[in-house]
Design a protein around this motif. Structure first.
Motif, PDB file in Angstrom:
ATOM      1  N   ASP A 235      24.807 -16.714  34.122  1.00 30.30           N
ATOM      2  CA  ASP A 235      23.963 -17.840  33.461  1.00 30.30           C
ATOM      3  C   ASP A 235      22.541 -16.779  34.287  1.00 30.30           C
ATOM      4  O   ASP A 235      21.819 -17.533  33.873  1.00 30.30           O
ATOM      5  N   LEU A 236      22.835 -16.533  35.276  1.00 29.44           N
ATOM      6  CA  LEU A 236      21.782 -16.186  35.748  1.00 29.44           C
ATOM      7  C   LEU A 236      20.809 -15.225  35.747  1.00 29.44           C
ATOM      8  O   LEU A 236      19.092 -15.252  35.639  1.00 29.44           O
ATOM      9  N   VAL A 237      21.373 -14.615  35.016  1.00 29.74           N
ATOM     10  CA  VAL A 237      20.666 -12.784  34.445  1.00 29.74           C
ATOM     11  C   VAL A 237      19.590 -13.309  33.493  1.00 29.74           C
ATOM     12  O   VAL A 237      18.292 -12.923  33.683  1.00 29.74           O
ATOM     13  N   PRO A 238      19.389 -14.578  32.697  1.00 26.38           N
ATOM     14  CA  PRO A 238      18.276 -14.510  31.846  1.00 26.38           C
ATOM     15  C   PRO A 238      17.590 -15.351  32.196  1.00 26.38           C
ATOM     16  O   PRO A 238      16.327 -15.054  31.868  1.00 26.38           O
ATOM     17  N   ARG A 239      17.647 -16.030  33.991  1.00 27.51           N
ATOM     18  CA  ARG A 239      17.300 -16.224  34.308  1.00 27.51           C
ATOM     19  C   ARG A 239      15.921 -15.440  35.605  1.00 27.51           C
ATOM     20  O   ARG A 239      14.993 -15.674  36.131  1.00 27.51           O
ATOM     21  N   VAL A 240      16.719 -13.766  35.497  1.00 31.04           N
ATOM     22  CA  VAL A 240      15.639 -12.925  35.477  1.00 31.04           C
ATOM     23  C   VAL A 240      14.127 -13.154  35.272  1.00 31.04           C
ATOM     24  O   VAL A 240      14.237 -12.555  34.539  1.00 31.04           O
ATOM     25  N   PRO A 241      12.947 -13.060  36.346  1.00 31.43           N
ATOM     26  CA  PRO A 241      11.630 -12.664  35.410  1.00 31.43           C
ATOM     27  C   PRO A 241      11.854 -11.132  35.569  1.00 31.43           C
ATOM     28  O   PRO A 241      12.284 -10.698  35.590  1.00 31.43           O
ATOM     29  N   VAL A 242      11.002 -11.127  34.587  1.00 32.77           N
ATOM     30  CA  VAL A 242      10.090  -9.511  33.959  1.00 32.77           C
ATOM     31  C   VAL A 242       9.074  -9.805  33.085  1.00 32.77           C
ATOM     32  O   VAL A 242       8.780 -10.584  33.072  1.00 32.77           O
ATOM     33  N   ALA A 243       8.085  -8.634  33.786  1.00 29.28           N
ATOM     34  CA  ALA A 243       6.679  -8.393  34.088  1.00 29.28           C
ATOM     35  C   ALA A 243       6.707  -8.707  31.784  1.00 29.28           C
ATOM     36  O   ALA A 243       6.974  -7.870  31.971  1.00 29.28           O
ATOM     37  N   ASP A 244       5.269  -8.726  31.629  1.00 26.66           N
ATOM     38  CA  ASP A 244       5.433  -8.774  29.970  1.00 26.66           C
ATOM     39  C   ASP A 244       4.919  -7.785  29.572  1.00 26.66           C
ATOM     40  O   ASP A 244       5.582  -6.810  28.950  1.00 26.66           O
ATOM     41  N   HIS A 245       4.235  -6.052  30.576  1.00 25.20           N
ATOM     42  CA  HIS A 245       4.606  -4.809  30.778  1.00 25.20           C
ATOM     43  C   HIS A 245       5.455  -4.122  29.947  1.00 25.20           C
ATOM     44  O   HIS A 245       5.736  -3.275  29.406  1.00 25.20           O
ATOM     45  N   VAL A 246       6.665  -4.920  31.622  1.00 25.83           N
ATOM     46  CA  VAL A 246       7.847  -4.440  30.859  1.00 25.83           C
ATOM     47  C   VAL A 246       8.703  -4.577  29.773  1.00 25.83           C
ATOM     48  O   VAL A 246       8.953  -3.584  28.962  1.00 25.83           O
ATOM     49  N   VAL A 247       8.570  -5.837  29.244  1.00 29.70           N
ATOM     50  CA  VAL A 247       8.894  -6.382  27.820  1.00 29.70           C
ATOM     51  C   VAL A 247       8.461  -5.154  26.708  1.00 29.70           C
ATOM     52  O   VAL A 247       8.499  -5.104  26.062  1.00 29.70           O
ATOM     53  N   GLN A 248       6.816  -5.318  27.237  1.00 30.27           N
ATOM     54  CA  GLN A 248       6.158  -4.552  26.374  1.00 30.27           C
ATOM     55  C   GLN A 248       6.643  -2.656  25.963  1.00 30.27           C
ATOM     56  O   GLN A 248       6.455  -2.186  24.909  1.00 30.27           O
ATOM     57  N   HIS A 249       7.418  -2.765  27.070  1.00 33.35           N
ATOM     58  CA  HIS A 249       7.285  -0.633  27.343  1.00 33.35           C
ATOM     59  C   HIS A 249       8.515  -1.263  26.715  1.00 33.35           C
ATOM     60  O   HIS A 249       8.761   0.115  25.832  1.00 33.35           O
ATOM     61  N   ALA A 250       9.757  -1.330  26.424  1.00 37.16           N
ATOM     62  CA  ALA A 250      11.086  -1.648  25.699  1.00 37.16           C
ATOM     63  C   ALA A 250      11.057  -2.065  24.702  1.00 37.16           C
ATOM     64  O   ALA A 250      11.291  -0.792  23.731  1.00 37.16           O
ATOM     65  N   VAL A 251      10.510  -2.701  24.086  1.00 42.46           N
ATOM     66  CA  VAL A 251       9.597  -2.971  22.702  1.00 42.46           C
ATOM     67  C   VAL A 251       9.397  -1.662  21.909  1.00 42.46           C
ATOM     68  O   VAL A 251       9.601  -0.377  21.573  1.00 42.46           O
ATOM     69  N   THR A 252       8.285  -0.540  22.776  1.00 42.06           N
ATOM     70  CA  THR A 252       7.487  -0.061  22.290  1.00 42.06           C
ATOM     71  C   THR A 252       8.969   1.550  22.594  1.00 42.06           C
ATOM     72  O   THR A 252       8.535   1.940  21.686  1.00 42.06           O
ATOM     73  N   LEU A 253       9.782   1.600  23.650  1.00 45.61           N
ATOM     74  CA  LEU A 253      10.795   2.895  23.397  1.00 45.61           C
ATOM     75  C   LEU A 253      11.240   2.071  21.979  1.00 45.61           C
ATOM     76  O   LEU A 253      11.330   3.649  21.364  1.00 45.61           O
ATOM     77  N   VAL A 254      11.692   0.972  21.592  1.00 40.11           N
ATOM     78  CA  VAL A 254      12.716   0.501  20.051  1.00 40.11           C
ATOM     79  C   VAL A 254      11.719   1.420  19.193  1.00 40.11           C
ATOM     80  O   VAL A 254      12.166   1.765  18.416  1.00 40.11           O
TER      81      VAL A 254
END
Length: 343
Positions: A235-254
């Motif tokens: 339950d803790l894992v989804p609450r871990v913060p992640v910066a927008d640029h990290v999300v953008q990098h993941a989406v770009t890779l996919v």
């Protein structure tokens, strides 16, 4: 079952700071879990790492490796170290869906003479399910796993039964024997968070394996966490913060794995028929969050995303005939994607 040995006090402060404390607790527990696994498993550090990430990210894993590399032992040892129940199903061509999910049996009440059906749960009712050589069973039986993987429940004879949490499926495939097998459909492959390649041990590790497995086994695994602890960390894992640029990098890779995308490289356009879908982007982020807290960090970073690109994408790429003819592998394509998309 033995009570788990806690490496940190169970109590924690409430409020925003409690999550940070829980991250520190999980990082300490991770070291204890790895120590327990090392009592039976030699080497395979990357496999152990991905296994733990999948566990706390609530993701399923597809193990690919030749027989004899301790895949079954790894899963059962993990269950012992986490106070979880585990079952193993050997998939065969004659395995029926009811052999996986369970079946109804007709019973008669000895006092009233009335007959009724009683549901007998199948091996899917467990915490960790090892589906051994899952590609040997026909598609109908493979599909019996799909609902449990996606929804955490099973429907049989019109009734729906919830599965006890935590619930994870780790399936194995043999990469060298394809005769008489049924390739997993893309819809089911996409349900696996990772493809985990189990490789041969090093010469030194193989010597140690032979010495240890041909001597009396004296190790008893002491549990580190309880199922309640695991659910709390999940339950803790989804609450871990992640910066927008990290999300953008993941989406770009996919997106770069899709041949029609503007960011796709020449190698992708020539050799990939279909790239990964949005679930791969979700997998990269949730996996990055789990990896971060397992290493004691309360924020997912780009390095966490990039470390998981291959296990997240490998089973989701559909290579075309040209790639097969020229021997271009999914690994080569993924490495090309990582090089073409800089952090």
């Amino acid at each position: 079952m033995n009570e788990p040995v806690r490496s940190t006090p169970p109590s924690a402060p409430t409020g925003a700071s409690s999550d940070v404390v829980r991250v520190q607790q999980l990082a300490a527990a991770r070291d204890e879990i790895v120590s327990r696994l090392r009592q039976r498993i030699i080497g395979q550090d990357e496999v152990v790492e991905l296994l733990l990430i999948a566990l706390f990210a609530r993701g399923h894993g597809l193990f690919v490796g030749v027989p004899g590399l301790a895949k079954t032992l790894l899963i059962t040892t993990l269950a012992d170290a986490l106070s979880l129940h585990s079952n193993r199903i050997q998939f065969t061509p004659d395995l029926m869906p009811s052999d996986v999910t369970g079946t109804d049996v007709l019973e008669e009440d000895s006092t009233t003479g009335k007959r009724h059906f009683r549901f007998i749960p199948g091996p899917v009712f467990t915490n960790i399910l090892l589906a051994d050589e899952v590609n040997r069973a026909p598609p109908k039986t493979q599909a019996a796993l799909l609902q449990s993987m996606a929804e955490g429940q099973v429907t049989a004879s019109g009734n729906t039964y919830a599965l006890e949490q935590p619930y994870l499926v780790f399936a194995t495939q043999n990469p060298i024997e394809q005769e008489g097998t049924y390739p997993l459909p893309e819809a089911q492959l996409d349900r696996f968070l990772f493809q985990i390649d189990v490789r041969y041990p090093s010469p030194h590790e193989e010597v140690e394996i032979v010495k240890r497995t041909t001597a009396p086994m004296l190790t008893t695994i002491t549990p580190v966490l309880s199922s309640k602890d695991i659910i709390g960390f999940q339950d803790l894992v989804p609450r871990v913060p992640v910066a927008d640029h990290v999300v953008q990098h993941a989406v770009t890779l996919v997106r770069a794995s899709r041949p029609e995308d503007s960011k796709a490289s020449e190698l992708v356009r020539k050799n990939v028929a279909f790239g990964a879908g949005p679930r791969a982007s979700q997998g990269l982020i949730i996996g990055a969050k789990a990896r971060a807290i397992l290493h004691g960090r309360y924020a997912a970073e780009i390095e966490d995303v990039r470390a998981l690109v291959e296990p997240v994408l490998k089973h989701r790429l559909v290579m075309n005939f040209r790639a097969e003819a020229e021997g271009v592998t999914a690994e080569a394509v993924i490495e090309d994607i990582k090089q073409s998309i800089e952090p």
